[in-house]
Design a protein around this motif. Structure first.
Motif, PDB file in Angstrom:
ATOM      1  N   LEU A 229       0.808  -1.312   0.043  1.00 43.89           N
ATOM      2  CA  LEU A 229       0.150  -0.217   0.112  1.00 43.89           C
ATOM      3  C   LEU A 229       0.932   1.083  -0.095  1.00 43.89           C
ATOM      4  N   ARG A 230       1.764   1.366   0.829  1.00 41.17           N
ATOM      5  CA  ARG A 230       2.624   2.374   0.993  1.00 41.17           C
ATOM      6  C   ARG A 230       3.408   2.650  -0.354  1.00 41.17           C
ATOM      7  N   HIS A 231       4.115   1.694  -1.084  1.00 41.05           N
ATOM      8  CA  HIS A 231       4.793   2.007  -2.223  1.00 41.05           C
ATOM      9  C   HIS A 231       4.212   1.737  -3.434  1.00 41.05           C
ATOM     10  N   ALA A 232       3.073   1.176  -3.393  1.00 41.68           N
ATOM     11  CA  ALA A 232       2.232   0.714  -4.655  1.00 41.68           C
ATOM     12  C   ALA A 232       3.225   0.247  -5.422  1.00 41.68           C
ATOM     13  N   SER A 233       3.713  -0.743  -5.103  1.00 41.86           N
ATOM     14  CA  SER A 233       4.620  -1.731  -5.894  1.00 41.86           C
ATOM     15  C   SER A 233       4.828  -3.129  -5.132  1.00 41.86           C
ATOM     16  N   LEU A 234       4.553  -4.289  -5.867  1.00 40.15           N
ATOM     17  CA  LEU A 234       5.081  -5.289  -5.230  1.00 40.15           C
ATOM     18  C   LEU A 234       6.408  -5.845  -4.884  1.00 40.15           C
ATOM     19  N   THR A 235       7.269  -4.996  -5.597  1.00 38.75           N
ATOM     20  CA  THR A 235       8.934  -5.303  -5.606  1.00 38.75           C
ATOM     21  C   THR A 235       9.554  -5.461  -4.147  1.00 38.75           C
ATOM     22  N   GLY A 236       9.299  -4.538  -3.416  1.00 36.79           N
ATOM     23  CA  GLY A 236       9.625  -4.778  -1.950  1.00 36.79           C
ATOM     24  C   GLY A 236       9.105  -5.922  -1.206  1.00 36.79           C
ATOM     25  N   SER A 237       7.865  -6.091  -1.463  1.00 41.81           N
ATOM     26  CA  SER A 237       7.168  -7.371  -0.807  1.00 41.81           C
ATOM     27  C   SER A 237       7.813  -8.681  -1.130  1.00 41.81           C
ATOM     28  N   VAL A 238       8.153  -8.607  -2.555  1.00 37.04           N
ATOM     29  CA  VAL A 238       8.521 -10.023  -3.299  1.00 37.04           C
ATOM     30  C   VAL A 238      10.112 -10.202  -2.732  1.00 37.04           C
ATOM     31  N   LEU A 239      10.894  -9.041  -2.910  1.00 36.73           N
ATOM     32  CA  LEU A 239      12.238  -9.259  -2.293  1.00 36.73           C
ATOM     33  C   LEU A 239      12.469  -9.566  -1.057  1.00 36.73           C
ATOM     34  N   SER A 240      11.656  -8.918   0.005  1.00 36.29           N
ATOM     35  CA  SER A 240      11.636  -9.232   1.305  1.00 36.29           C
ATOM     36  C   SER A 240      11.159 -10.868   1.486  1.00 36.29           C
ATOM     37  N   HIS A 241      10.196 -11.165   0.807  1.00 34.06           N
ATOM     38  CA  HIS A 241       9.600 -12.813   0.985  1.00 34.06           C
ATOM     39  C   HIS A 241      10.756 -13.538   0.620  1.00 34.06           C
ATOM     40  N   SER A 242      11.564 -13.221  -0.573  1.00 38.14           N
ATOM     41  CA  SER A 242      12.632 -14.025  -1.075  1.00 38.14           C
ATOM     42  C   SER A 242      13.645 -14.144   0.111  1.00 38.14           C
ATOM     43  N   PHE A 243      14.209 -13.088   0.612  1.00 37.92           N
ATOM     44  CA  PHE A 243      14.949 -13.126   1.731  1.00 37.92           C
ATOM     45  C   PHE A 243      14.453 -13.745   2.985  1.00 37.92           C
ATOM     46  N   ALA A 244      13.127 -13.792   3.504  1.00 41.02           N
ATOM     47  CA  ALA A 244      12.819 -14.526   4.543  1.00 41.02           C
ATOM     48  C   ALA A 244      12.752 -15.777   3.992  1.00 41.02           C
ATOM     49  N   ASP A 245      12.398 -16.308   2.944  1.00 36.75           N
ATOM     50  CA  ASP A 245      12.439 -17.734   2.410  1.00 36.75           C
ATOM     51  C   ASP A 245      13.801 -18.377   2.607  1.00 36.75           C
ATOM     52  N   ALA A 246      14.762 -17.477   2.154  1.00 35.32           N
ATOM     53  CA  ALA A 246      16.092 -18.062   1.996  1.00 35.32           C
ATOM     54  C   ALA A 246      16.628 -18.161   3.480  1.00 35.32           C
ATOM     55  N   GLY A 247      16.192 -17.156   4.437  1.00 34.47           N
ATOM     56  CA  GLY A 247      16.723 -17.529   5.607  1.00 34.47           C
ATOM     57  C   GLY A 247      16.200 -18.620   6.384  1.00 34.47           C
ATOM     58  N   ILE A 248      14.990 -19.029   6.094  1.00 32.82           N
ATOM     59  CA  ILE A 248      14.152 -20.112   6.703  1.00 32.82           C
ATOM     60  C   ILE A 248      14.785 -21.202   6.022  1.00 32.82           C
ATOM     61  N   MET A 249      15.194 -21.331   4.832  1.00 29.40           N
ATOM     62  CA  MET A 249      15.776 -22.343   4.358  1.00 29.40           C
ATOM     63  C   MET A 249      17.368 -22.790   5.038  1.00 29.40           C
ATOM     64  N   CYS A 250      17.868 -21.806   5.109  1.00 28.02           N
ATOM     65  CA  CYS A 250      19.230 -21.803   5.851  1.00 28.02           C
ATOM     66  C   CYS A 250      19.113 -22.666   7.214  1.00 28.02           C
ATOM     67  N   VAL A 251      18.254 -21.924   7.993  1.00 27.37           N
ATOM     68  CA  VAL A 251      17.610 -22.319   9.472  1.00 27.37           C
ATOM     69  C   VAL A 251      17.584 -23.896   9.315  1.00 27.37           C
ATOM     70  N   TYR A 252      16.683 -24.157   8.198  1.00 22.44           N
ATOM     71  CA  TYR A 252      15.995 -25.520   8.161  1.00 22.44           C
ATOM     72  C   TYR A 252      17.383 -26.571   7.985  1.00 22.44           C
TER      73      TYR A 252
END
Length: 115
Positions: free
Chosen positions: A59-82
């Protein structure tokens, strides 16, 4: 879903809340079978918080780019912990296989790792 909700039916804040709620419910299907109670419920809370954050970013940035990148980094972190979790010595010494139960980490090994 966020776009459909923000077409005037509900406020943007309520749309983000509802979208985060459905996002969390989707993840419940994967979290509940893996972890024992109360962890399976507790681990859904960060998913809900992440959904709120990503909805706010959209909503703030009217773009999905930040959300997609953040979600990708979160998934990468979760996979490293796994993968770290899988590489630790386990209390159950059964060899993994198609019919073997999920191996649980020995609590003593986990405590030593943290200290």
């Amino acid at each position: 879903m966020l776009r459909k909700l923000t077409d005037g039916r509900v406020s943007p804040a309520m749309a983000v809340f509802l979208t985060s709620l459905f996002y969390s419910l989707y993840h419940v299907l994967s979290i509940v079978p893996i972890f024992e109670r109360p962890w399976n419920i507790v681990l859904v809370l960060p998913v809900f918080a992440a959904g709120l954050f990503w909805g706010w970013m959209r909503l703030r940035h009217a773009s999905l780019t930040g959300s997609v990148l953040s979600h990708s980094f979160a998934d990468a972190g979760i996979m490293c912990v796994y993968f770290l979790y899988l590489s630790l010595p386990c209390a159950d010494k059964a060899q993994p296989g198609p019919s073997a139960p999920v191996q649980m980490l020995d609590p003593q090994v986990f405590r030593e790792m943290l200290l």
